[in-house]
Design an enzyme around this catalytic site. Structure first.
Site, PDB file in Angstrom:
ATOM      1  N   LYS A  11       0.836  -1.209   0.000  1.00 20.46           N
ATOM      2  CA  LYS A  11       0.000   0.000   0.000  1.00 20.46           C
ATOM      3  C   LYS A  11       0.870   1.257   0.000  1.00 20.46           C
ATOM      4  O   LYS A  11       0.647   2.169  -0.794  1.00 20.46           O
ATOM      5  CB  LYS A  11      -0.920  -0.037   1.227  1.00 20.46           C
ATOM      6  CG  LYS A  11      -1.872   1.112   1.325  1.00 20.46           C
ATOM      7  CD  LYS A  11      -3.128   0.720   2.078  1.00 20.46           C
ATOM      8  CE  LYS A  11      -2.929   0.598   3.576  1.00 20.46           C
ATOM      9  NZ  LYS A  11      -2.722   1.899   4.237  1.00 20.46           N
ATOM     10  N   SER A 157       7.365   9.035  12.346  1.00 17.17           N
ATOM     11  CA  SER A 157       6.285   8.859  11.382  1.00 17.17           C
ATOM     12  C   SER A 157       6.786   9.018   9.958  1.00 17.17           C
ATOM     13  O   SER A 157       7.313  10.072   9.584  1.00 17.17           O
ATOM     14  CB  SER A 157       5.174   9.887  11.646  1.00 17.17           C
ATOM     15  OG  SER A 157       4.324   9.967  10.524  1.00 17.17           O
ATOM     16  N   GLN A 159       4.858   9.104   7.483  1.00 17.97           N
ATOM     17  CA  GLN A 159       3.928   9.998   6.775  1.00 17.97           C
ATOM     18  C   GLN A 159       4.367  11.445   6.949  1.00 17.97           C
ATOM     19  O   GLN A 159       4.343  12.225   5.989  1.00 17.97           O
ATOM     20  CB  GLN A 159       2.506   9.788   7.288  1.00 17.97           C
ATOM     21  CG  GLN A 159       1.971   8.406   6.905  1.00 17.97           C
ATOM     22  CD  GLN A 159       0.552   8.170   7.389  1.00 17.97           C
ATOM     23  OE1 GLN A 159      -0.003   8.960   8.129  1.00 17.97           O
ATOM     24  NE2 GLN A 159      -0.020   7.068   6.962  1.00 17.97           N
ATOM     25  N   ASP A 305       2.064  -1.258  11.795  1.00 20.61           N
ATOM     26  CA  ASP A 305       0.751  -1.659  11.271  1.00 20.61           C
ATOM     27  C   ASP A 305       0.407  -3.117  11.591  1.00 20.61           C
ATOM     28  O   ASP A 305      -0.704  -3.568  11.307  1.00 20.61           O
ATOM     29  CB  ASP A 305       0.715  -1.468   9.747  1.00 20.61           C
ATOM     30  CG  ASP A 305       0.722  -0.006   9.368  1.00 20.61           C
ATOM     31  OD1 ASP A 305       0.324   0.832  10.202  1.00 20.61           O
ATOM     32  OD2 ASP A 305       1.122   0.320   8.237  1.00 20.61           O
ATOM     33  N   ARG A 382      -7.480  -3.635   9.477  1.00 14.88           N
ATOM     34  CA  ARG A 382      -6.506  -4.551  10.092  1.00 14.88           C
ATOM     35  C   ARG A 382      -7.072  -5.256  11.324  1.00 14.88           C
ATOM     36  O   ARG A 382      -6.656  -6.353  11.666  1.00 14.88           O
ATOM     37  CB  ARG A 382      -5.207  -3.802  10.415  1.00 14.88           C
ATOM     38  CG  ARG A 382      -4.561  -3.206   9.163  1.00 14.88           C
ATOM     39  CD  ARG A 382      -3.092  -2.948   9.335  1.00 14.88           C
ATOM     40  NE  ARG A 382      -2.612  -1.994   8.351  1.00 14.88           N
ATOM     41  CZ  ARG A 382      -2.303  -2.293   7.092  1.00 14.88           C
ATOM     42  NH1 ARG A 382      -2.414  -3.533   6.653  1.00 14.88           N
ATOM     43  NH2 ARG A 382      -1.867  -1.361   6.258  1.00 14.88           N
TER      44      ARG A 382
HETATM   45  C1  S3P Z   1       2.602   4.779   6.264  1.00 17.16           C
HETATM   46  C2  S3P Z   1       3.200   5.101   7.465  1.00 17.16           C
HETATM   47  C3  S3P Z   1       2.700   4.642   8.767  1.00 17.16           C
HETATM   48  C4  S3P Z   1       1.717   3.491   8.625  1.00 17.16           C
HETATM   49  C5  S3P Z   1       0.727   3.728   7.544  1.00 17.16           C
HETATM   50  C6  S3P Z   1       1.417   3.919   6.202  1.00 17.16           C
HETATM   51  C7  S3P Z   1       3.169   5.312   5.023  1.00 17.16           C
HETATM   52  O1  S3P Z   1       2.060   5.706   9.426  1.00 17.16           O
HETATM   53  O2  S3P Z   1       1.043   3.279   9.841  1.00 17.16           O
HETATM   54  O3  S3P Z   1      -0.174   2.637   7.439  1.00 17.16           O
HETATM   55  O4  S3P Z   1       2.814   4.812   3.929  1.00 17.16           O
HETATM   56  O5  S3P Z   1       3.993   6.230   5.089  1.00 17.16           O
HETATM   57  P1  S3P Z   1       2.901   6.738  10.333  1.00 17.16           P
HETATM   58  O6  S3P Z   1       3.971   7.265   9.518  1.00 17.16           O
HETATM   59  O7  S3P Z   1       1.925   7.794  10.728  1.00 17.16           O
HETATM   60  O8  S3P Z   1       3.358   5.912  11.504  1.00 17.16           O
END
Ligand code: S3P
Length: 429
Positions: A11, A157, A159, A305, A382
């Site tokens: 993903k 994080s 993200q 995750d 999940r």
């Molecule tokens: C992700 C980062 C994670 C993860 C999310 C996907 C990504 O979140 O939990 O399902 O693709 O960068 P965080 O960065 O907020 O921990």
């Protein structure tokens, strides 16, 4: 659980493949793209901004890149569905555009914290409005200019890191992010694959704005986060022998492997040729007696995750399993600590909720670890898939409610799980 199977594409990598291919010069062919609602939300957003995208068809997508400044103003708000990755990464990327956008999401996404990205982005000069609670809708106005910052992230994080790096592509000078702990580095790897220089110096990652991306083919490995349900299923179901093919084993994602091994799982890795910048392997797993453990803190971001699935393994282990340092689980698609504890209790497994984790009383000695019963997944994909695997060690059927969101990350989950040997059926109301 027996046989060989390939779970759908990663993903995180699927999101990034659309975003970076859209901004590249030239056409990108993507293979193995995840056709789940989350990555399709990202794809739809770029279509709405004028990017020609063919597919997906059997995981194949063709993106005609528009270059760094070629996106066009969308007609309405961009709907991100359930996808935190779409919203947070796009927030950074769109901060650097010359037009205004609004990002909206479903109920769950509209409750999730967005200041973790908007605060540092605004420091760079972005103009973003959130609700008073710091949640979506996000209104992003064109910035006069973005200026690179040096940002120590308060939370580990990927993200947040990726959002700032994507804004950094449009910023004057250098944008640097310090990670308090390693997080998934797919953005950095893919930027490099498409010819954009990313510098890493210990926990500091930097890009310089004003560069270009060049189209290059991208193949997405199978998602280790989706494989996780099957790894746990095979570990806990007696007589299992399962091979999961072509799984991404990026070192920033393998907490599930490390933790299951520490619990005693019989798991073997057969390396396969890398897919682009991402390492890949077939993972062979057989059932084994699991022991409860204290989960090492450094593994937490690497398995962030996978904890719902790991809690099912912990319930099937002998002794206690203790997780701390995982307060982030409380702000995922659901509060994954509270929701898992509630579901475990409904099935007769005891746990104690901690502010930043959970302690689970393993029932590994019992023939049937779980009672039958009904579990609410609270619309969290999940949670639903984790409790499905609990069925492998249950005394009576488990009914899992609110499962439509399984489709956000794992379309076809029930069919694939049934093929591997899980007695599972789906009902739609
Ligand atoms: C992700 C980062 C994670 C993860 C999310 C996907 C990504 O979140 O939990 O399902 O693709 O960068 P965080 O960065 O907020 O921990």
């Amino acid at each position: 659980m027996r046989g060989r199977l390939r779970v759908p594409g990663d993903k995180s990598i699927s999101h990034r493949s659309i975003m970076l291919a859209a901004l590249a010069d030239g056409e990108t062919q993507i293979n193995g793209f995840l056709e789940g609602a989350d990555s399709l939300a990202t794809l739809a957003a770029f279509r709405a901004m004028g990017v020609t995208i063919d597919g997906p068809a059997h995981g194949q997508v063709r993106v005609v890149g528009v270059g760094m400044n070629g996106l066009s103003i969308p007609i309405g708000p961009l709907y991100m569905g359930n996808s935190g990755t779409s919203m947070r990464l796009l927030c950074g990327l769109l901060s650097g555009q010359r037009f205004a956008t609004t990002l909206i999401g479903d109920q769950s996404l509209s409750r999730r914290p967005m200041r973790r990205v908007t605060t540092p982005l605004c420091k760079m000069g972005a103009r973003i409005e959130t609700t008073a609670q710091g949640t979506a809708p996000l209104h992003i106005a064109p910035a006069k200019r973005l200026i690179g910052i040096d940002y120590p992230m308060p939370v580990a994080s990927a993200q947040v890191k990726s959002s700032l790096l994507l804004a950094g592509l449009y910023a004057d000078g250098e944008t640097c992010v310090h990670e308090p702990a390693p997080t998934r580095d797919h953005t950095e790897r893919m930027l490099a694959t498409l010819g954009y220089e990313v510098r890493r110096d210990g926990e500091r990652i930097c890009v310089t704005g004003g560069g270009k991306l060049h189209a290059a083919p991208i193949t997405v490995p199978a998602d280790i986060s989706s494989a996780a349900f099957f790894l746990v299923g095979a570990a806990i179901a007696p007589g299992s022998n399962l091979t999961l093919e072509q799984v991404g084993i990026n070192p920033t994602r393998i907490g599930i492997i490390n933790i299951l091994r520490a619990m005693g799982a019989d798991l073997r890795i057969q390396r396969k040729p890398d897919l682009g910048a991402e390492p890949v392997a077939d993972i062979l797993i057989r059932s084994a007696k699991l022991n409860g453990i204290t989960i090492p803190l450094e593994q937490v971001p690497l398995a962030i995750d996978e904890f719902p699935a790991l809690f099912i393994a912990a319930a099937c282990a002998e002794g206690q399993t203790l997780l701390t340092g995982a307060e982030e689980l409380r702000v995922k698609e659901s509060d994954r600590i509270a929701v898992m504890a509630e579901g475990l209790a409904a099935l007769g497994v005891q746990s104690v909720i901690l502010p930043d984790g959970i302690r689970i009383e393993g029932r590994g000695n019992a023939a049937a670890v779980f009672n039958g019963g009904s579990v609410h997944s609270h619309d969290d994909h999940r949670i639903a898939m984790s409790f499905a695997m609990a069925g492998l060690r249950a005394a009576a059927p488990i009914k899992i409610l609110d499962c439509a969101n399984v489709n956000t990350s794992f379309p076809g989950f029930a069919t694939l799980a049934a093929r591997a040997g899980l007695a599972i059926s789906e009902q739609t109301r």
